[in-house]
Structures are given as C-alpha cells and as structure tokens.
Design a protein around this motif. Structure first.
Motif, short mmCIF file in Angstrom:
data_model
loop_
_atom_site.label_atom_id
_atom_site.label_comp_id
_atom_site.label_asym_id
_atom_site.label_seq_id
_atom_site.Cartn_x
_atom_site.Cartn_y
_atom_site.Cartn_z
N VAL A 2 0.86 -1.10 0.08
CA VAL A 2 0.02 0.18 -0.01
C VAL A 2 0.85 1.15 -0.12
N ALA A 3 0.44 2.35 -0.70
CA ALA A 3 1.32 3.63 -0.63
C ALA A 3 0.08 4.53 -0.08
N VAL A 4 0.29 5.19 0.97
CA VAL A 4 -0.46 6.43 1.38
C VAL A 4 0.23 7.74 1.16
N SER A 5 -0.74 8.76 0.62
CA SER A 5 -0.33 10.05 0.30
C SER A 5 -0.77 11.01 1.32
N HIS A 6 0.04 11.76 1.80
CA HIS A 6 -0.56 12.78 3.03
C HIS A 6 0.40 13.77 3.33
N GLN A 7 -0.30 15.07 2.95
CA GLN A 7 0.71 16.35 3.07
C GLN A 7 1.86 16.24 2.34
N GLY A 8 1.86 15.77 1.09
CA GLY A 8 3.12 15.80 0.45
C GLY A 8 4.16 14.75 0.44
N GLU A 9 3.76 13.74 1.51
CA GLU A 9 4.75 12.63 1.50
C GLU A 9 3.86 11.45 1.29
N VAL A 10 4.83 10.30 0.81
CA VAL A 10 4.18 9.06 0.51
C VAL A 10 4.96 7.91 1.49
N LEU A 11 3.93 7.16 2.07
CA LEU A 11 4.59 6.16 2.84
C LEU A 11 4.15 4.85 2.25
N ARG A 12 5.02 3.76 1.95
CA ARG A 12 4.79 2.61 1.42
C ARG A 12 5.08 1.71 2.43
N GLY A 13 4.43 0.64 2.39
CA GLY A 13 4.49 -0.81 3.21
C GLY A 13 3.64 -1.79 3.12
N ILE A 14 3.12 -2.61 3.93
CA ILE A 14 2.05 -3.42 3.81
C ILE A 14 0.90 -3.00 4.53
N PHE A 15 -0.30 -3.27 4.02
CA PHE A 15 -1.51 -2.70 4.92
C PHE A 15 -1.77 -3.54 5.70
#
Length: 278
Positions: A229-242
């Motif tokens: 999963v990739a989560v975009s928030h406030q200009g940053e992207v966090l990737r990992g496993i949901f």
C-alpha cells in the motif's frame, strides 16, 4: 419526482425521506435541516447533484441517474464516537451494493478489491477511508460532515454517492458504475437497499459502544489487507504492507524497517502504484 422509497426496515424504524430529481448538494440540504432544528433520521436522495463534493472539498461528479443520498442524524455520542460513523456508512453501503450486484462473476480488481463476502472473495470491497470498489474501480464514495448544535450535540450529515448509470471521466483513478458492470439497477433500487442496511449497521454501532463490532465487519470487507500500500498525505508518501485497521479506525502500515505506523488520514493506493518507488 423520482420514485425513491425507504426500505421496510427504515420505515419501521421511523426514518423519513425527501426525494429530488436534481439538487445542489444533499449534504447541504441535510445541514440546513439540522440548523433549522430537525431532530435527525431524515434522508435526502437525488438523481443528480450540481454542486456535490468529496473529501477535502474535492468536486464529486454526479451524472444524471446516479445516486446522491445523505442521512441527517443527531446521535447521543461524543465527537470521537461520531467520527467512526464513516465505518458504519461503509459497511452499510457495502451490504447494499452487495445486495444489488449479482453474486456471480466475482473478479479480483487491480486496486485490491479482495474483501470477503460469505466466505469467498467479494466483487465489492471497502477502500479506506471512505470508498467502495467494484472489481478494483471506484463505484461509490462517502462523505461525513458535522455541525455543532446549540445543545452541544453534533448533527452529522452522512453522504453517499453511488455511480449507478455512469462513472465520472477524467479522474485520476479507475472508476466504474453499476451499468458498466452489467447491472441494470436504478439509483432508487440502491437507495432502498441502503436505507435498510443502514438500520442494521447503525443498530450495531449503538452510539459508539459497538464500534468494535462494526470495525470487524469493515475489516472483513476491506480491500488490500496484507498487500502493498502507498499512502499519500501532506506531500509525503508512505509505502509498506497494509496490516489492518486498528480499534480507532486508523490504517496500520508495516514499513520496510518493520515499524508499524498508524495513519489517520490520506489517499490510499494499491497494486502497481503502491509498489512503485518513483
């Protein structure tokens, strides 16, 4: 005037309904009713919105014949509890759409439509925080808005938008409609099923005391659990496993360094988008 009707459970529970052919925003109508003193339990349903909106003020395209519906409620619950009503709405909408879609022709979508229904992969799946997918494409969305009342309680407008006859074009995500899925069911059909499903799930919620039960149903119908999963928030992207949705309704991501990070808000992407590093 469109022939919207409440389901039998909704009628028995005392819900009311106002139907429109076209309206600016069903959420606006609900909040105006709250300001005028309506006690809640009132649905607003329309075949078209001309000023619809989604999360963060984004426009919500609503071609004529799709469903726009908002329920006004004034629950006896604090602000923290009412924030979880989005999960009540998601489970209710998932059940309603599952009822109007045929049980056959189950497919797994490219965007993680891998919820479970009746012990098997579901054609319909919930995407955190407020979308419903069909075969991996966005079929419906949910928007909650709150308005504080003079007595300190909060009126909640629970808005639903369902692509019944057409999906929006020129949007940055896959979208679909019931018609594109080969399902000839009207906005009124979806609304009737939704009004009854809401009664069941809202009863489970019990002014927030039953949120654990609601979240269990939400997780069972969720898209992408266990997948990248990739989560975009406030200009940053966090990737990992949901990994899961925690007991507060936050999306839990396991990062590459094995940290578990709880996300309260953001745009979620599965599949190739989640795995890309660019």
């Amino acid at each position: 005037m469109p022939e919207f009707i409440l389901g039998a459970k909704a009628r028995a529970a005392g819900y009311r309904l106002v139907g429109y052919d076209s309206i600016g925003s069903t959420n606006n109508e609900a909040l105006a009713a709250a300001a005028a003193g309506d006690p809640g339990g009132l649905w607003f349903a329309a075949l078209q919105q001309t000023s619809g909106r989604g999360r963060r003020g984004r426009p919500w395209a609503s071609p004529y014949g799709n469903l726009a519906a908002t329920l006004l409620i004034v629950p006896d619950a604090d602000a923290a509890a009412t924030a979880t009503l989005g999960f009540v709405a998601g489970v209710a909408l998932n059940r309603a759409l599952g009822a109007v879609l045929p049980g056959a022709a189950v497919r797994i979508g490219i965007d993680g439509a891998d919820g479970v229904s009746g012990g098997r992969a579901a054609r319909i799946a919930l995407k955190w925080p407020n979308d419903v997918l069909a075969d991996g494409s966005k079929l419906a969305g949910i928007l909650l808005e709150a308005q504080k009342l003079a007595d300190g309680r909060h009126a909640i407008a629970v808005g639903f938008g369902v692509n019944a006859v057409a999906s929006p074009k020129d949007v940055p995500y896959p979208a679909t409609s019931l018609a594109e899925l080969g399902v000839e069911r009207s906005a009124a059909d979806v609304f009737e099923a939704l009004s009854d499903a809401w009664v069941d799930v809202f009863g489970l919620w019990r002014d927030g005391r039953g949120i654990a039960d609601v979240l269990a149903h939400w997780r069972a119908a969720a898209a992408g659990i266990g997948a990248p999963v990739a989560v975009s928030h406030q200009g940053e992207v966090l990737r990992g496993i949901f990994e899961t949705i925690d007991d507060d309704g936050r999306l839990v991501v396991r990062a590459a360094d094995d940290r578990r990070i709880a996300i309260t808000a953001g745009d979620v992407h599965f599949g190739a988008t989640a795995s890309a590093r660019s």
